[in-house]
Design an enzyme around this catalytic site. Structure first.
Site, PDB file in Angstrom:
ATOM      1  N   LYS A 173      10.066   4.076   4.830  1.00 37.48           N
ATOM      2  CA  LYS A 173      10.915   3.672   5.796  1.00 37.48           C
ATOM      3  C   LYS A 173      12.209   4.195   5.309  1.00 37.48           C
ATOM      4  O   LYS A 173      12.910   4.432   4.097  1.00 37.48           O
ATOM      5  CB  LYS A 173      11.096   2.028   5.525  1.00 37.48           C
ATOM      6  CG  LYS A 173       9.833   1.357   6.328  1.00 37.48           C
ATOM      7  CD  LYS A 173      10.287   0.056   6.285  1.00 37.48           C
ATOM      8  CE  LYS A 173       9.183  -0.805   6.740  1.00 37.48           C
ATOM      9  NZ  LYS A 173       8.876  -0.907   8.000  1.00 37.48           N
ATOM     10  N   ARG A 213      -1.164  -5.640   8.711  1.00 32.13           N
ATOM     11  CA  ARG A 213      -2.643  -5.598   9.564  1.00 32.13           C
ATOM     12  C   ARG A 213      -3.730  -5.658   8.633  1.00 32.13           C
ATOM     13  O   ARG A 213      -4.785  -6.013   8.882  1.00 32.13           O
ATOM     14  CB  ARG A 213      -2.723  -4.764  10.768  1.00 32.13           C
ATOM     15  CG  ARG A 213      -2.480  -3.491  10.481  1.00 32.13           C
ATOM     16  CD  ARG A 213      -1.992  -2.657  11.777  1.00 32.13           C
ATOM     17  NE  ARG A 213      -0.975  -2.604  11.882  1.00 32.13           N
ATOM     18  CZ  ARG A 213      -0.262  -2.171  13.285  1.00 32.13           C
ATOM     19  NH1 ARG A 213      -1.209  -1.456  13.953  1.00 32.13           N
ATOM     20  NH2 ARG A 213       0.799  -2.317  13.561  1.00 32.13           N
TER      21      ARG A 213
HETATM   22  N1  BES Z   1       7.188  -5.109   8.177  1.00 32.38           N
HETATM   23  C1  BES Z   1       6.732  -4.201   9.259  1.00 32.38           C
HETATM   24  C2  BES Z   1       7.227  -4.637  10.515  1.00 32.38           C
HETATM   25  C3  BES Z   1       8.787  -5.083  10.740  1.00 32.38           C
HETATM   26  C4  BES Z   1       9.795  -4.044  11.001  1.00 32.38           C
HETATM   27  C5  BES Z   1       9.166  -6.345  10.632  1.00 32.38           C
HETATM   28  C6  BES Z   1      11.127  -4.419  11.549  1.00 32.38           C
HETATM   29  C7  BES Z   1      10.717  -6.832  10.799  1.00 32.38           C
HETATM   30  C8  BES Z   1      11.580  -5.648  11.230  1.00 32.38           C
HETATM   31  C9  BES Z   1       5.630  -3.440   9.241  1.00 32.38           C
HETATM   32  O1  BES Z   1       4.900  -3.603   8.169  1.00 32.38           O
HETATM   33  C10 BES Z   1       5.746  -2.110   9.996  1.00 32.38           C
HETATM   34  O2  BES Z   1       6.478  -1.330   9.190  1.00 32.38           O
HETATM   35  N2  BES Z   1       5.194  -1.760  11.142  1.00 32.38           N
HETATM   36  C11 BES Z   1       5.289  -0.679  11.556  1.00 32.38           C
HETATM   37  C12 BES Z   1       4.003  -0.483  12.439  1.00 32.38           C
HETATM   38  C13 BES Z   1       3.968   1.049  12.927  1.00 32.38           C
HETATM   39  C14 BES Z   1       3.702   1.862  11.706  1.00 32.38           C
HETATM   40  C15 BES Z   1       2.487   1.048  13.641  1.00 32.38           C
HETATM   41  C16 BES Z   1       6.628  -0.723  12.538  1.00 32.38           C
HETATM   42  O3  BES Z   1       6.769  -1.714  13.150  1.00 32.38           O
HETATM   43  O4  BES Z   1       7.203   0.485  12.611  1.00 32.38           O
HETATM   44 ZN    ZN Z   2       5.168  -1.793   6.894  1.00 32.87          ZN
END
Ligand code: BES
Ligand code: ZN
Ligand code: ZN
Length: 492
Positions: A267, A341
């Site tokens: 990230k 997931r």
């Molecule tokens: N923990 C994050 C989701 C999240 C993002 C929660 C912002 C709260 C605020 C999750 O693990 C994640 O990174 N999801 C990705 C999924 C994508 C790669 C399909 C996302 O939301 O970008």
């Molecule tokens: Zn994530």
């Protein structure tokens, strides 16, 4: 944490440094009567026209120096009982700023009528949740302020019991917030598991912890893969509460990523802020379970929380890795940041093997859900109408908002892969739904299941209603209320 000392009092005895909060249901109707406020100088403007919202009147009650504030609860689009929580939280801020000692909230039955109980509960929630401060790491700690709600008459045993029950629930919400507010290196999967064991035991849950060896034996390969990059190995914490008088079984599952760097699909720096809250589902599910056990609700309950740190190292799982999950289905990891997931897949399989009457998972799963609904509202998805409605309505009753997103089956096509049964991400659009559809693959259709994506409200740093900055403990109240409604047996 510092939390106010809250009490109900039938009448008011003034004391130096009191801040008296006088709520009005709308511009004209005060929620206090002459009876309860005999010795409070009702601000002159408060008669007829309370002089707008939050008017401060300095003055004395007898020989005591006090401050009086009026509060109008007829805010547009906000229910009075929700508005009152915010007013109490706001008044506590004034108390701090002005160096006052005690907050007095006057709500008597004569005026409040049928909403009296709700407003008493709101005063308590506004104080206990709105006055919560995480000051563990501040060199200057706060002292707990006092809050008294003046009721104008003695509470019946029944009301007292109801309020004590709520107070316990709010304590569990604050405990969830404590877990979440801790810095991510303090709350890692191993230390979080230890904290949950002691919390669970204190509530009377039977708690079991699966370490990496047990996880291997049980083929929880997705949990192991996500946790493989961290020096703090993954854990699965399972809490149980059994009740012979009930045949109903509810399982709660919560995503517990103690820090989500994104893994190799790293990230960006600003997106990592807030990722210590990525265990918000686990904290909510587990603390709700503790509250349910403490209240001895008439239901059998299991809570399962997979705990991992999504980190980078030479042992971390890699983009395009293939994991054979507990269910036997193989998943190609096209994005290591879609880790929630994966760990939920294993936990949901294990949960489904136990054939519960209801299965609910809570997770900070997707940024896409926050794009869809904003930071204040959680998404819910599922294949059981009744369960979706019960969760949504329980949320509304407790002041937590949930909105349904459709599990649109054609989108599941996006999860197809070539050399594995599925992949862990779909296209960019509708990401909250493809997240839900991925989870659905691990829950047999006949088990009533709901997935709550709490990414918005659980990760929101700014205040949410009466809840101040930092962790909100979002979901604890709703899961508790859902279990309460299910325990009443209308649904089997
Ligand atoms: N923990 C994050 C989701 C999240 C993002 C929660 C912002 C709260 C605020 C999750 O693990 C994640 O990174 N999801 C990705 C999924 C994508 C790669 C399909 C996302 O939301 O970008
Ligand atoms: Zn994530
Ligand atoms: Zn995550």
């Amino acid at each position: 944490m510092t939390v106010p000392n809250f009490s109900f009092k039938d009448y008011y005895r003034p004391s130096n440094g009191d801040l008296i909060l006088l709520p009005y249901l709308n511009g004209k109707d005060p929620l206090f009567s002459e009876n309860a406020t005999k010795n409070i100088p009702v601000p002159p403007k408060a008669h007829g026209d309370p002089g707008g919202d939050l008017t401060l009147h300095r003055g004395s009650v007898g020989d005591k120096e006090c401050l009086v504030r009026t509060a109008r609860l007829d805010k547009k689009g906000v229910e009075p009982k929700e508005a009152l929580k915010e007013k109490v939280a706001g008044a506590l801020k004034t108390l701090e700023d002005e160096g006052l000692k005690r907050l007095i909230v006057v709500i008597d039955e004569v005026r409040a009528g049928s909403s009296w109980m709700d407003l008493l509960a709101s005063s308590m929630e506004g104080a206990l949740l709105g006055g919560y401060r995480f000051d563990k790491y501040l060199s200057k700690k706060g002292t707990p302020p006092k809050v008294a709600c003046i009721t104008g008459k003695r509470l019946t045993q029944e009301i007292k019991q109801e309020m004590t029950g709520l107070e316990r629930l709010f304590t569990w919400v604050n405990r969830a917030r404590d877990l979440l507010n801790e810095p991510p290196s303090v709350m890692n999967p191993v230390s979080l598991a230890e904290s949950l064991v002691s919390m669970g035991k204190s509530a009377g849950l039977k708690v079991d912890v699966w370490d990496e060896k047990r996880l291997q034996k049980e083929k929880m390969n997705a949990i192991l893969a996500v946790g493989s990059g961290s020096a703090h190995p993954p854990r699965l914490v399972i809490g149980e509460y059994r009740r012979r008088s009930s045949k109903a079984h509810l399982i709660l599952v919560g995503k517990g990523v103690t820090f989500d760097t994104g893994g190799y699909c790293l990230k960006p720096a600003d997106a990592q802020i807030g990722m210590k809250y990525d265990m918000g589902g686990a904290a909510a599910a587990f603390c709700a379970a503790c509250a349910i056990r403490e209240a001895k609700l008439d239901i059998n309950l299991t809570v399962m929380v997979p705990l991992c740190e999504n980190a980078i190292s030479s042992t971390a799982y890699k983009t395009t890795d293939i994991i054979v999950t507990r269910s036997g289905k193989s998943v190609q990891v096209d994005n290591t940041d879609a880790e929630g997931r994966l760990i939920l897949a294993d936990a949901l399989s294990l949960a489904a093997e136990k054939r519960p009457n209801w299965l609910i998972d809570v997770a900070t799963l997707t940024g896409a859900c926050v794009v869809a609904l904003g930071e204040d509202i959680a998404g819910i998805m599922g294949q059981d109408r009744l369960l979706i409605e019960i969760v949504r309505e329980s949320g509304m009753a407790m002041g937590e908002l949930f909105w349904e997103l459709p599990l649109h089956l054609p989108y599941a096509e996006q999860l197809k892969a070539e050399i594995a049964d599925m992949k862990n991400i779909g296209k960019r659009w509708g990401g909250a739904i493809t997240g839900g559809l991925f989870l659905k693959e691990f829950v047999p259709d006949e088990i009533p299941w709901v997935h709550a994506d709490i990414a918005g409200p659980a990760v929101k740093e700014d205040p949410l209603g009466h809840l101040g900055k930092g962790a909100k403990g979002f979901g604890v109240k709703t899961l508790y209320e859902t279990a309460k409604r299910l325990s009443k047996g209308e649904m089997i």
